[in-house]
Motif scaffolding. Structure first.
Motif, short mmCIF file in Angstrom:
data_model
loop_
_atom_site.label_atom_id
_atom_site.label_comp_id
_atom_site.label_asym_id
_atom_site.label_seq_id
_atom_site.Cartn_x
_atom_site.Cartn_y
_atom_site.Cartn_z
N LEU A 1 43.78 40.22 45.37
CA LEU A 1 43.95 39.08 44.66
C LEU A 1 44.39 37.88 45.10
CD1 LEU A 1 47.05 41.32 42.40
CD2 LEU A 1 44.60 40.76 41.75
N ASP A 2 43.90 36.60 44.88
CA ASP A 2 43.80 35.51 45.04
C ASP A 2 45.30 34.50 44.72
OD1 ASP A 2 43.75 32.10 45.12
OD2 ASP A 2 41.57 32.17 44.60
N ALA B 1 46.83 40.49 48.97
CA ALA B 1 47.23 39.70 47.93
C ALA B 1 47.19 38.87 49.08
CB ALA B 1 48.44 38.86 47.07
N PHE B 2 46.21 37.38 49.06
CA PHE B 2 45.78 36.40 50.07
C PHE B 2 46.11 34.98 49.75
CE2 PHE B 2 41.56 36.11 47.39
CZ PHE B 2 41.87 35.18 48.12
N ALA B 3 46.98 34.41 50.38
CA ALA B 3 46.73 32.68 50.47
C ALA B 3 46.91 32.29 51.36
CB ALA B 3 47.78 32.23 49.30
N GLY B 4 46.75 31.05 51.86
CA GLY B 4 46.86 30.42 53.74
C GLY B 4 48.27 28.99 53.31
N GLY B 5 48.16 29.14 54.81
CA GLY B 5 48.78 27.42 54.92
C GLY B 5 50.13 27.40 54.92
N SER B 6 50.30 26.44 54.80
CA SER B 6 51.91 25.97 54.95
C SER B 6 52.94 26.25 53.64
CB SER B 6 52.41 24.12 55.26
OG SER B 6 51.77 23.29 54.60
N ASP B 7 52.00 25.51 52.44
CA ASP B 7 52.20 26.09 51.03
C ASP B 7 52.28 27.67 50.72
OD1 ASP B 7 52.84 23.34 50.81
OD2 ASP B 7 51.07 23.07 50.56
N ALA B 8 51.45 28.73 51.21
CA ALA B 8 51.41 30.87 50.92
C ALA B 8 52.79 30.38 50.54
CB ALA B 8 50.74 30.38 52.22
N ARG B 9 53.22 31.31 49.43
CA ARG B 9 54.28 31.60 49.03
C ARG B 9 53.93 32.99 49.15
NH1 ARG B 9 56.60 28.83 44.11
NH2 ARG B 9 58.17 29.76 44.34
N ILE B 10 53.12 34.53 49.10
CA ILE B 10 53.23 35.46 48.99
C ILE B 10 53.68 36.06 50.70
CG2 ILE B 10 51.14 35.57 48.08
CD1 ILE B 10 49.66 36.11 51.29
N GLY C 1 50.42 29.89 46.04
CA GLY C 1 50.42 29.18 46.43
C GLY C 1 49.80 28.41 47.62
N GLY C 2 48.97 27.35 48.54
CA GLY C 2 48.20 27.67 49.54
C GLY C 2 46.98 27.22 49.17
N ASN C 3 46.03 27.80 50.14
CA ASN C 3 44.64 27.51 49.88
C ASN C 3 44.35 29.41 49.70
OD1 ASN C 3 45.63 28.50 53.10
ND2 ASN C 3 44.43 26.57 53.52
N THR C 4 43.19 28.99 49.92
CA THR C 4 42.13 30.28 50.17
C THR C 4 41.81 31.60 51.12
OG1 THR C 4 41.97 29.52 47.81
CG2 THR C 4 40.17 31.19 48.18
N PRO C 5 41.86 31.76 52.12
CA PRO C 5 41.22 31.70 53.25
C PRO C 5 40.18 33.67 52.36
CG PRO C 5 43.21 33.05 53.31
CD PRO C 5 43.33 31.50 51.78
#
Length: 471
Positions: free
Chosen positions: A235-236, A271-280, A312-316
């Motif tokens: 899940l994005d 679940a995936f999300a990247g960067g400093s804003d990622a909240r997973i 939150g965050g970007n999409t790796p």
């Protein structure tokens, strides 16, 4: 907040109650807490309260729902908080209030509740999600290879289409007039990717027209005998999900998919999300499981509920896909010969791979790895902002399917479809078309045709994007 401050705030709220200003004190009284239904407020209070808890069919809280109640000549309205709770008060004689609860992407629900002055009554209301027909595409399994005409200006191809109703059941009885291939012209606004024909550069993106718009041939492909499978649901959780899926339809739909697991099916959630804003919990990839069957899945539903607040965050996308695919391929608990798959949900494009050429190369790396490990990739794209080329290419080249939802209402039937696609038991429509490009040489070897099919059913329509590689 200290205990003394909390007590002071509660006392202030209750003094306001005695002045008959019911609307102004609703929040203050709710903050003071209290027991269950029928708990008493101070005797001086002449206000009767309803604490309305709104949930979905799985019992998860539904925030931002509008709760409207009418009693006598008074109508009060409140909005549910993140816990799905709203409090409304009536300065009216005892009686039965009429309640209406609404929320985008849910069916309106009405109910009644007794109001007693000086008491708070608890009411729980369950909302059902609205759904809409939807579909997807996959590479034809007939063995028919795309046929390029002389001057490489015409192309005849086959594609298989999934078409389901709002309950996720196959749409039966469709004929050739039910499928219309839309003409395509490159969009000047999509400067970073192809719209109609993908080649080695955007200069190869040319317009084309179907001849005719309805398919030259149509064949209904029956579903086979269901087979057990091992699948990971990816899940994005990047920041854009807050706008494209504000009600958490992807999480609810994931529960529907997991609830349909057979006893021989293995699954896991990620679940995936990247960067400093990622909240997973563990960026860029958080995993839950594995487990077997629907009975094993329910223990992880709270983890899905928690994802609603972890956006939150970007999409790796490709990195997450490859890591999860490896875990599925190397899982020692999966029986030999059992089908393996990753089901990828996203609303956007990979933010880490770079320009169009670099992303194509990165995608080919993911496809090569999936083919080597025997893992099919199924993709579910939400909104028109997705990269159709990427998602359809990932799925079609690995033997999966690309499912498309223009709105959140289409997610539920699509997720309900995934299990039957994974088990090879869902019927499809096999369609053949010929298209003609505006210029010779458009359909050179190594390029790919991108398109959209409009599916007409009853009085409604929906679109199915697709991709066909040109050998």
């Amino acid at each position: 907040m200290t205990d003394s401050t909390s007590r002071a705030d509660c006392a202030i709220g209750r003094r306001w109650l005695t002045t008959w200003l019911a609307l102004a004190v609703t929040v203050a009284v709710a903050a003071c807490g209290g027991g269950g239904g029928g708990s008493s407020l101070p005797p001086a209070s002449s206000v009767g309260f309803l604490q309305v808890t709104v949930t979905d069919a799985f019992g998860a809280a539904v925030p931002d729902a509008t709760v409207s109640g009418t009693l006598g000549g008074s109508t009060q309205t409140a909005t549910t908080n993140p816990a799905g709770i709203a409090v409304i008060g009536f300065n009216e004689p005892n009686g039965t209030a009429s309640l209406t609860v609404t929320r985008a992407s849910f069916r309106e629900r009405t109910a009644t509740a007794d109001v007693v002055r000086g008491q708070r009554r608890d009411v729980t209301i369950t909302l059902d999600r609205t759904t809409a027909p939807a579909g997807g595409s996959l590479t034809t399994r007939s063995g028919f290879a795309p046929d390029v005409g002389m001057s490489q200006q015409t192309l005849t191809f086959e594609i298989e289409v999934v078409a389901v109703d709002g309950d996720g059941q196959p749409l039966h009885g469709l004929d050739a007039s039910s499928f219309v291939l839309l003409p395509c012209a490159p969009d000047a606004a999509t400067v970073d990717r192809a719209d109609c024909v993908r080649g080695t550069s955007l200069a190869h993106d040319v317009a084309y027209t179907p001849v005719p718009a309805t398919p030259l041939q149509l064949e209904v492909v029956a579903g086979g005998t269901p087979q057990p499978y091992a699948a990971a649901l990816l899940l994005d959780q990047s920041g854009s999900i807050a706008q494209s899926d504000p009600t958490g339809a992807r999480l609810y739909s994931a529960k529907v998919f997991l609830s349909g697991l057979g006893s021989g099916d293995a699954a896991r959630i990620a679940a995936f999300a990247g960067g400093s804003d990622a909240r997973i919990p563990t960026p860029p990839l958080a995993t839950f499981g594995p487990f077997r069957g629907a009975a094993g899945a329910t223990a992880f539903f709270p983890d899905l509920d928690a994802l609603a607040q972890q956006v939150g965050g970007n999409t790796p996308m490709y990195a997450a896909l490859d890591t999860l695919r490896d875990s599925v391929a190397t899982d020692p608990s999966v029986a030999p010969g059992q089908g393996k798959a990753v089901v990828l949900f996203t609303d956007g494009i990979d933010t880490d791979c770079g320009n169009a050429a670099a992303c194509l190369a990165r995608r080919s790396q993911s496809v090569t790895g999936a083919l080597a490990q025997g893992v099919r990739v199924f993709t579910i794209g939400l909104s028109r902002q997705i990269d159709v080329d990427a998602l359809a290419d990932l799925s079609n080249r690995t033997g999966g399917a690309f499912l498309y939802a223009e709105s959140a209402e289409q997610l539920l039937p699509l997720y309900g479809t995934v299990g039957r696609l994974l088990s090879l038991s869902l019927p499809t429509y096999r369609l053949r078309w010929t298209v003609q490009a505006d210029a010779p040489g458009a359909f050179a070897s190594g390029r790919a045709l991108l398109g959209r099919i409009e599916v007409r059913h009853g009085s409604g329509t929906f679109e199915v994007p697709f991709i066909v590689g040109i050998p």
